[in-house]
Design a protein around this motif. Structure first.
Motif, PDB file in Angstrom:
ATOM      1  N   LYS B 168     -15.715 -30.366 -24.041  1.00 38.66           N
ATOM      2  CA  LYS B 168     -15.962 -30.480 -22.602  1.00 38.66           C
ATOM      3  C   LYS B 168     -17.444 -30.696 -22.330  1.00 38.66           C
ATOM      4  CE  LYS B 168     -12.065 -28.371 -20.354  1.00 38.66           C
ATOM      5  NZ  LYS B 168     -11.437 -27.125 -19.946  1.00 38.66           N
ATOM      6  N   LYS B 169     -18.265 -30.007 -23.114  1.00 39.26           N
ATOM      7  CA  LYS B 169     -19.714 -30.173 -22.952  1.00 39.26           C
ATOM      8  C   LYS B 169     -20.103 -31.615 -23.212  1.00 39.26           C
ATOM      9  CE  LYS B 169     -21.888 -25.789 -23.874  1.00 39.26           C
ATOM     10  NZ  LYS B 169     -22.244 -24.918 -25.012  1.00 39.26           N
ATOM     11  N   ALA B 170     -19.623 -32.099 -24.365  1.00 37.19           N
ATOM     12  CA  ALA B 170     -19.964 -33.481 -24.745  1.00 37.19           C
ATOM     13  C   ALA B 170     -19.473 -34.442 -23.669  1.00 37.19           C
ATOM     14  CB  ALA B 170     -19.315 -33.815 -26.084  1.00 37.19           C
ATOM     15  N   TYR B 171     -18.271 -34.133 -23.171  1.00 34.93           N
ATOM     16  CA  TYR B 171     -17.682 -34.984 -22.126  1.00 34.93           C
ATOM     17  C   TYR B 171     -18.572 -35.008 -20.894  1.00 34.93           C
ATOM     18  CZ  TYR B 171     -14.610 -35.935 -18.164  1.00 34.93           C
ATOM     19  OH  TYR B 171     -14.071 -36.405 -17.006  1.00 34.93           O
ATOM     20  N   LYS B 172     -19.098 -33.828 -20.526  1.00 33.96           N
ATOM     21  CA  LYS B 172     -19.934 -33.754 -19.328  1.00 33.96           C
ATOM     22  C   LYS B 172     -21.185 -34.596 -19.485  1.00 33.96           C
ATOM     23  CE  LYS B 172     -18.771 -29.553 -16.904  1.00 33.96           C
ATOM     24  NZ  LYS B 172     -18.990 -28.110 -16.894  1.00 33.96           N
ATOM     25  N   VAL B 173     -21.775 -34.469 -20.667  1.00 36.65           N
ATOM     26  CA  VAL B 173     -22.996 -35.242 -20.923  1.00 36.65           C
ATOM     27  C   VAL B 173     -22.717 -36.736 -20.783  1.00 36.65           C
ATOM     28  CG1 VAL B 173     -24.727 -35.823 -22.641  1.00 36.65           C
ATOM     29  CG2 VAL B 173     -23.917 -33.461 -22.432  1.00 36.65           C
ATOM     30  N   LYS B 174     -21.637 -37.144 -21.441  1.00 35.91           N
ATOM     31  CA  LYS B 174     -21.312 -38.577 -21.431  1.00 35.91           C
ATOM     32  C   LYS B 174     -20.957 -39.039 -20.025  1.00 35.91           C
ATOM     33  CE  LYS B 174     -21.083 -39.561 -26.010  1.00 35.91           C
ATOM     34  NZ  LYS B 174     -21.409 -40.721 -26.790  1.00 35.91           N
ATOM     35  N   ASP B 179     -21.964 -41.955 -14.952  1.00 35.38           N
ATOM     36  CA  ASP B 179     -22.286 -41.880 -13.530  1.00 35.38           C
ATOM     37  C   ASP B 179     -23.622 -42.539 -13.241  1.00 35.38           C
ATOM     38  OD1 ASP B 179     -20.095 -40.764 -12.404  1.00 35.38           O
ATOM     39  OD2 ASP B 179     -20.712 -38.684 -12.776  1.00 35.38           O
ATOM     40  N   LYS B 180     -24.550 -42.230 -14.129  1.00 40.43           N
ATOM     41  CA  LYS B 180     -25.904 -42.781 -13.956  1.00 40.43           C
ATOM     42  C   LYS B 180     -25.839 -44.312 -14.014  1.00 40.43           C
ATOM     43  CE  LYS B 180     -30.434 -41.785 -15.855  1.00 40.43           C
ATOM     44  NZ  LYS B 180     -31.045 -41.325 -17.129  1.00 40.43           N
ATOM     45  N   GLN B 181     -25.110 -44.773 -15.017  1.00 43.02           N
ATOM     46  CA  GLN B 181     -24.976 -46.223 -15.191  1.00 43.02           C
ATOM     47  C   GLN B 181     -24.398 -46.856 -13.922  1.00 43.02           C
ATOM     48  OE1 GLN B 181     -26.003 -47.033 -18.297  1.00 43.02           O
ATOM     49  NE2 GLN B 181     -26.115 -49.150 -17.580  1.00 43.02           N
ATOM     50  N   ASP B 217     -13.642 -45.714 -17.706  1.00 45.68           N
ATOM     51  CA  ASP B 217     -14.537 -45.205 -18.735  1.00 45.68           C
ATOM     52  C   ASP B 217     -14.426 -43.694 -18.835  1.00 45.68           C
ATOM     53  OD1 ASP B 217     -15.335 -47.673 -19.308  1.00 45.68           O
ATOM     54  OD2 ASP B 217     -17.258 -47.593 -18.248  1.00 45.68           O
ATOM     55  N   ILE B 218     -14.395 -43.050 -17.662  1.00 44.11           N
ATOM     56  CA  ILE B 218     -14.351 -41.589 -17.682  1.00 44.11           C
ATOM     57  C   ILE B 218     -13.065 -41.091 -18.304  1.00 44.11           C
ATOM     58  CG2 ILE B 218     -14.158 -39.557 -16.182  1.00 44.11           C
ATOM     59  CD1 ILE B 218     -16.246 -40.801 -14.406  1.00 44.11           C
ATOM     60  N   SER B 219     -11.947 -41.762 -17.978  1.00 47.45           N
ATOM     61  CA  SER B 219     -10.677 -41.276 -18.528  1.00 47.45           C
ATOM     62  C   SER B 219     -10.650 -41.499 -20.043  1.00 47.45           C
ATOM     63  CB  SER B 219      -9.495 -41.945 -17.840  1.00 47.45           C
ATOM     64  OG  SER B 219      -9.190 -43.146 -18.463  1.00 47.45           O
ATOM     65  N   ILE B 220     -11.245 -42.609 -20.491  1.00 51.29           N
ATOM     66  CA  ILE B 220     -11.312 -42.830 -21.944  1.00 51.29           C
ATOM     67  C   ILE B 220     -12.151 -41.731 -22.593  1.00 51.29           C
ATOM     68  CG2 ILE B 220     -12.267 -44.334 -23.725  1.00 51.29           C
ATOM     69  CD1 ILE B 220     -11.461 -46.683 -21.998  1.00 51.29           C
ATOM     70  N   LEU B 221     -13.256 -41.426 -21.963  1.00 51.98           N
ATOM     71  CA  LEU B 221     -14.133 -40.376 -22.489  1.00 51.98           C
ATOM     72  C   LEU B 221     -13.379 -39.061 -22.594  1.00 51.98           C
ATOM     73  CD1 LEU B 221     -17.593 -40.802 -20.741  1.00 51.98           C
ATOM     74  CD2 LEU B 221     -17.041 -40.995 -23.162  1.00 51.98           C
ATOM     75  N   ALA B 222     -12.670 -38.726 -21.497  1.00 41.75           N
ATOM     76  CA  ALA B 222     -11.967 -37.446 -21.478  1.00 41.75           C
ATOM     77  C   ALA B 222     -10.944 -37.404 -22.600  1.00 41.75           C
ATOM     78  CB  ALA B 222     -11.294 -37.248 -20.134  1.00 41.75           C
ATOM     79  N   ASN B 223     -10.206 -38.492 -22.753  1.00 40.99           N
ATOM     80  CA  ASN B 223      -9.143 -38.501 -23.752  1.00 40.99           C
ATOM     81  C   ASN B 223      -9.700 -38.447 -25.162  1.00 40.99           C
ATOM     82  OD1 ASN B 223      -7.081 -38.522 -21.969  1.00 40.99           O
ATOM     83  ND2 ASN B 223      -6.888 -40.742 -21.912  1.00 40.99           N
ATOM     84  N   SER B 224     -10.879 -38.994 -25.366  1.00 40.25           N
ATOM     85  CA  SER B 224     -11.387 -39.019 -26.730  1.00 40.25           C
ATOM     86  C   SER B 224     -12.198 -37.759 -27.054  1.00 40.25           C
ATOM     87  CB  SER B 224     -12.236 -40.272 -26.953  1.00 40.25           C
ATOM     88  OG  SER B 224     -13.309 -40.276 -26.043  1.00 40.25           O
ATOM     89  N   LEU B 225     -12.789 -37.129 -26.060  1.00 37.29           N
ATOM     90  CA  LEU B 225     -13.687 -36.014 -26.358  1.00 37.29           C
ATOM     91  C   LEU B 225     -13.033 -34.647 -26.211  1.00 37.29           C
ATOM     92  CD1 LEU B 225     -16.995 -37.314 -24.805  1.00 37.29           C
ATOM     93  CD2 LEU B 225     -16.412 -37.073 -27.207  1.00 37.29           C
ATOM     94  N   ILE B 226     -12.170 -34.480 -25.203  1.00 37.95           N
ATOM     95  CA  ILE B 226     -11.574 -33.154 -25.020  1.00 37.95           C
ATOM     96  C   ILE B 226     -10.315 -33.059 -25.860  1.00 37.95           C
ATOM     97  CG2 ILE B 226     -10.678 -31.520 -23.327  1.00 37.95           C
ATOM     98  CD1 ILE B 226     -12.281 -33.026 -21.237  1.00 37.95           C
ATOM     99  N   PRO B 227     -10.232 -32.128 -26.784  1.00 40.58           N
ATOM    100  CA  PRO B 227      -9.100 -32.085 -27.721  1.00 40.58           C
ATOM    101  C   PRO B 227      -7.744 -31.978 -27.021  1.00 40.58           C
ATOM    102  CG  PRO B 227     -10.849 -30.616 -28.411  1.00 40.58           C
ATOM    103  CD  PRO B 227     -11.248 -31.128 -27.069  1.00 40.58           C
TER     104      PRO B 227
END
Lengths: 296, 693
Positions: B168-174, B179-181, B217-227
């Motif tokens: 979750k931490k890694a997800y938040k960072v990413k 968001d910044k992008q 992008d966010i949903s991909i991030l969530a699916n790949s980073l949060i177990p």
């Protein structure tokens, strides 16, 4: 000053100025339109006025005086079965609309999109069946009801009515929906089929969304049917508790015991207001539904 | 016998059965030779050949093959039992597929040497080969995915809180990065807009795209980073792979198998001509002989319906009260006092329709068997279940989806209608309520010859019905059309208001308006009072036939014109203005423009609906019944069955509901139904909707 005066004499319309005969004609047109407007509005006003007139009793009479009151409406909701009738009618209408839609969306699709053996003959048959008034089978309905209700005690007279309404609506509505779908290009279906859609998927993904406007109209007409019909509810439903609005309201002006004409006016007004709004807003769509079945 | 075999598109194949080939050749030659002597010799040769069939080389080898096949099948059965015991997994799907594969490998091995001997062996070999070649991959796919699925499920269950929070931490960072992008891109876009490089609409569009991209992008991030999310998606994926994907792969194999069936012809000795007729008494039997097992079950269900439901019912078993078909003849006469003729009639009709349905099943089965058998002789193999199923869902689709509707129509419309038809030939009247008899054409004759209490009234009512239909409808049409014309005049102001008012009678439920008019036209009613004041007479509208009739027609003008107004306004507005301009330039008067342009266009476009108005008024029960109950009564002309404004439909109502004259009521119903049907038939036969098909 002079400039302004000249301007007022100028004729600026893009139509030719009217000659005397034309003016008289226009006057007559207005007169006719206004007469008819009065002819329509006056009875309606009478109904509204009498339903709110506390001075009217049992019979609506002229020169009875006027005092504003909602006692007739109160009477309707407290002393009569009016709320019950309302619920009955809505129950019957919704069920009828739902069942009709369920059947018709499939049959309309089949008849519009497929060429199968017996298609034309059955199309003609349903067309002809549709013309026979639904109470041609009245005597049989009673017998059938007595058989069914004896075998299945939960089967009520209202259910019988719903079945009669929806089965009676299948034929005509199939024709209407078929006419509507015919005007939509088959290429859409073919494209979907090439992409691997089965028949049912074509129905669900292509036909249903496209036919939605017409399905809405069919649902609406089927929904309104029980509100408008007097004959079948009167005959099939025997218990006043089970009456629909039309059958129930008639008891106010027909039954010596329940005689209450202002209450009838009030009850009628309550039904008329929503239908008038509905019909006025949706007049184009409602008419198109009728027309596509017949003209096209 | 044909010298060659053909498949469904007409490709010809050489016969592999040499014996049959010889027979066919001989037969062919016999047919061709005209010389009597040679013909006789050839015939003798043929007879000899047929007699010495068992000695024929080919037949011998075929018999040998058949015997070996029998032994092989026996062996295969045992082998597969043994193989079944060796199964390790308890997944049913895997096991059935493995079994199919196992059998196919054995079959492939066995049939391979006999491919040239006969087509049956060839088809079996090829089918087995298809499975042998392709099934392995499906099984592997299924097994590996099942394994993955089980693993993912376990992982999804065993949550690791530490990893989860880390993820979750890694997800938040990413996510913050994304968001910044997004914000940067948005800023750029807005700058572009400020500079005037892109339009407002383009900005909106680009913004929408950016948002969509961000979400993805966010949903991909969530699916790949949060177990937990990752495993959830894996489970979803693998479930799809093990169910739908496998199904698709199997469908491909089925398709290839059916391809084999279509390209390898069948070859049989007998001509199977009698099969259809011999098996027609039991739908399903013929299908079994043709080798279509699943189809057989379907038709056996039909047989079950015929022999266990329809026929017993027709003989009176399982009836509610009646005696099946027989009750149509007896109509409960001579049975218990409590039995009602009506119930007997309805049940008799139901029995009749069941029998008709049964006959339909017989015919369909007969045609099916005959068709398939004929094809087998020709060389076309019968369809397997996969193909039949596909056929049902493609060609049978329209039947399939309209079947429920037809059943409902049959029971709710056709059965009651048939009852009414039959009822019109009986004598059901007040004296014969519970028991009535057949009366032939009595009712119709009475009506036609204007005899008796009912017949005389009928013609008077028919006359008024026709007058009513014609006058009331035409009146409403004229008013409606006239109003539409007037409001469509471009010089009229307040069109919206007028149009809004004019459709009110259509929008208010008819029964309310009618009943309220009924109140107002009562002796003490408001409208009667006003008319009295104007004319100086004392009107009693509801007790005077002529006055009631006039008021009814006026009311229908009030009620019906709104609909016609609405229809014709729609058409009028759609007439292009240049038509009128052209006419005006050519010097047409406004009358000519109306008669030559407006009227034809409006009439043509609304004709079917206007005809509908006539039939509607012909059956307009509500207005007649609700206004004055069909009255006033006039016993000298109408007896006490009807009133002087009754039209046929309200007359039927009174006959059936109030006077228990159901039989005559049914006869009148039949007459008007027939008339309406003919009327509509003529109308619709010429309508576009019907012609186009």
């Amino acid at each position: 000053m002079t400039l302004k005066k000249k301007k007022s004499n100028l004729y600026l319309g893009d139509r030719q100025p009217l000659n005397t005969a034309g003016k008289i004609g226009l006057g007559f047109s207005y007169a006719a339109l206004i007469c008819w407007t009065i002819a329509i509005i006056w009875p309606i006003c009478q109904m509204i006025v009498s339903s709110f007139n506390g001075m009217q009793q049992e019979y609506i009479v002229m020169n009875g005086g006027f005092s504003f009151s909602i006692e007739h409406f109160e009477y309707l909701f407290t002393d009569t079965l009016y709320p019950k009738w309302m619920l009955n009618t809505i129950f019957i209408s919704v069920s009828t609309a739902f069942i009709t839609l369920l059947f018709v969306s499939f049959t309309g699709f089949a008849y519009s999109r497929y060429r199968f053996k017996g298609r034309k003959a059955s199309l003609m048959t349903i067309m002809l069946i549709q013309t026979i008034p639904s109470f041609a089978g009245l005597t049989a309905y009673f017998t059938m009801y007595s058989i069914i209700s004896d075998v299945m005690p939960f089967f009520s007279r209202q259910m019988m009515l719903i079945l009669i309404y929806s089965a009676g609506g299948i034929a005509g509505n199939t024709f209407i929906l078929k006419g509507y779908l015919d005007s939509i290009s088959m290429e859409l279906d073919d494209a979907a089929k090439i992409d691997g859609c089965s028949n049912l998927k074509v129905y669900r993904l292509i036909i249903l969304p496209i036919a939605r406007p017409m399905l809405a109209i069919i649902a609406l007409w089927s929904f309104l049917g029980p509100f408008m019909d007097y004959l079948l509810p009167k005959v099939i439903l025997t218990n006043p508790e089970a009456y629909t609005l039309a059958a129930g309201l008639f008891t106010f002006i027909n039954d010596k015991e329940n005689m209450n004409e202002p209450a009838f006016a009030a009850g009628g007004l309550l039904i008329a207001v929503p239908t008038v709004i509905l019909f006025t807003v949706l007049q184009k769509q409602l008419i198109s539904g009728l027309a596509s079945g017949a003209v096209k | 016998m044909d010298q060659k075999l053909y498949d469904y598109i007409g490709n010809s194949y050489k016969r592999k059965n040499l014996y049959l080939q010889e027979v066919a050749d001989l037969e062919n030659e016999i047919a061709r030779t005209k010389d009597r002597k040679t013909k006789a010799a050839l015939k003798a040769k043929l007879v000899a050949l047929l007699k010495s069939k068992d000695l024929h080389e080919y037949v011998k080898s075929l018999r040998e093959y058949e015997e070996r096949e029998k032994a092989f099948l026996e062996q295969l059965k045992q082998d597969s039992e043994a193989y079944k015991a060796s199964f390790t997994s308890d997944n049913k799907k895997v096991n059935t597929l493995k079994m199919r594969y196992f059998k196919a490998t054995k079959e492939e091995e066995f049939y391979k040497p006999y491919v040239d001997l006969c087509y049956d062996a060839e088809v079996k070999y090829k089918s087995a080969f298809v499975i042998f070649e392709q099934m392995k991959e499906v099984i592997d796919h299924l097994e590996s995915n099942l394994k993955d699925l089980a693993e993912a499920k376990v992982s999804a269950k065993n949550k690791n809180p530490q990893k989860e929070s880390e993820g979750k931490k890694a997800y938040k960072v990413k996510k913050a990065e994304v968001d910044k992008q997004y914000k940067i891109s948005l800023k750029k876009l807005k700058e572009k807009k400020k500079e005037g490089l892109i339009s407002n609409k383009a900005l909106e569009n680009e913004k929408r795209q950016l948002i969509a991209k961000k979400k993805k992008d966010i949903s991909i991030l969530a699916n790949s980073l949060i177990p937990s999310k990752y495993y959830k998606e894996v489970v979803e994926n693998k479930t799809y792979e093990t169910t739908k994907a496998v199904k698709q792969k199997l469908a491909v194999i089925d398709d290839n198998e059916s391809n084999v069936l279509r390209t390898v012809p069948s070859e049989v000795e007998s001509n199977l001509a009698g099969r259809a007729l011999a098996t027609c008494w039991l739908p399903g039997l013929g299908q079994y002989l043709n080798g279509q097992t699943t189809k057989m079950w379907l038709f056996l269900m039909g047989s079950f319906f015929i022999y266990c439901i329809a026929i017993p019912y027709a003989f009176g078993f399982g009836n509610y009260q009646a005696e099946g078909l027989k009750s149509l003849v007896t109509l409960a006469n001579g049975t218990s006092k409590l039995n009602k003729s009506m119930i007997f009639m309805v049940e008799g009709i139901i029995a009749l329709f069941m029998i008709l349905l049964g006959i339909g099943i017989f015919i369909i089965s007969y045609i099916d068997v005959k068709h398939v058998a004929k094809n087998i002789v020709k060389g076309i193999r019968p369809k397997n279940w996969f193909e039949t199923k596909r056929g049902i869902f493609e060609e049978g689709f329209p039947y399939l989806v309209s079947l429920p509707a037809f059943i409902v129509i049959l029971f709710i419309v056709i059965v009651p209608l048939s009852t009414t038809i039959l009822l019109s030939f009986t004598n059901m009247d007040p004296k014969h309520q519970s028991k009535f008899q057949w009366a032939g054409l009595k009712n119709y004759l009475e009506l036609a010859t204007a005899e008796g209490m009912i017949g005389t009234v009928f013609w008077a009512i028919l006359g008024w019905t026709l007058i009513w239909t014609f006058v009331a409808t035409t009146f409403a049409i004229v008013i409606g059309f006239g109003l539409a014309l007037l409001t469509n005049n471009e010089r009229i102001k307040g069109k919206g208001f007028f149009r809004g008012v004019f459709i009110l009678p259509w929008a208010i439920p008819g029964f309310i308006s009618i009943m309220f008019f009924g109140i107002m036209f009562a002796r003490q009613g408001i409208l009667t009072q006003i008319l009295n004041n104007i004319t100086g007479l004392t009107l009693d509208i509801k007790n005077n036939p002529i006055q009631t009739r006039i008021v009814l027609i006026l009311m229908q003008g009030w009620l019906g014109s709104a609909y016609v107004f609405l229809l014709s306004t729609g058409v009028l507005q759609a007439i292009p203005a240049d038509l009128y301009e052209a006419a005006q330039i050519d010097g047409a008067t406004s009358w000519q423009r109306l008669a030559k342009i407006t009227l034809p266009i409006v009439l043509f476009q609304t004709a079917p609906l206007l005809i509908g108005q006539y039939t509607f008024n012909f059956n307009n029960f509500s207005i007649i019944y609700l206004f004055n109950g069909g009255g006033p009564f006039n016993p000298t002309i109408y007896g006490n069955l009807a009133g002087s404004t009754d039209i046929l439909i309200s007359y039927i109502y009174k006959l059936t509901m109030d006077n228990q004259q159901q039989a005559v009521g049914a006869a009148v119903t039949m007459i008007i139904s027939l008339a309406l049907m003919i009327f509509t038939f003529i109308g619709f036969k010429n309508s576009k909707a019907f012609k186009e098909d």
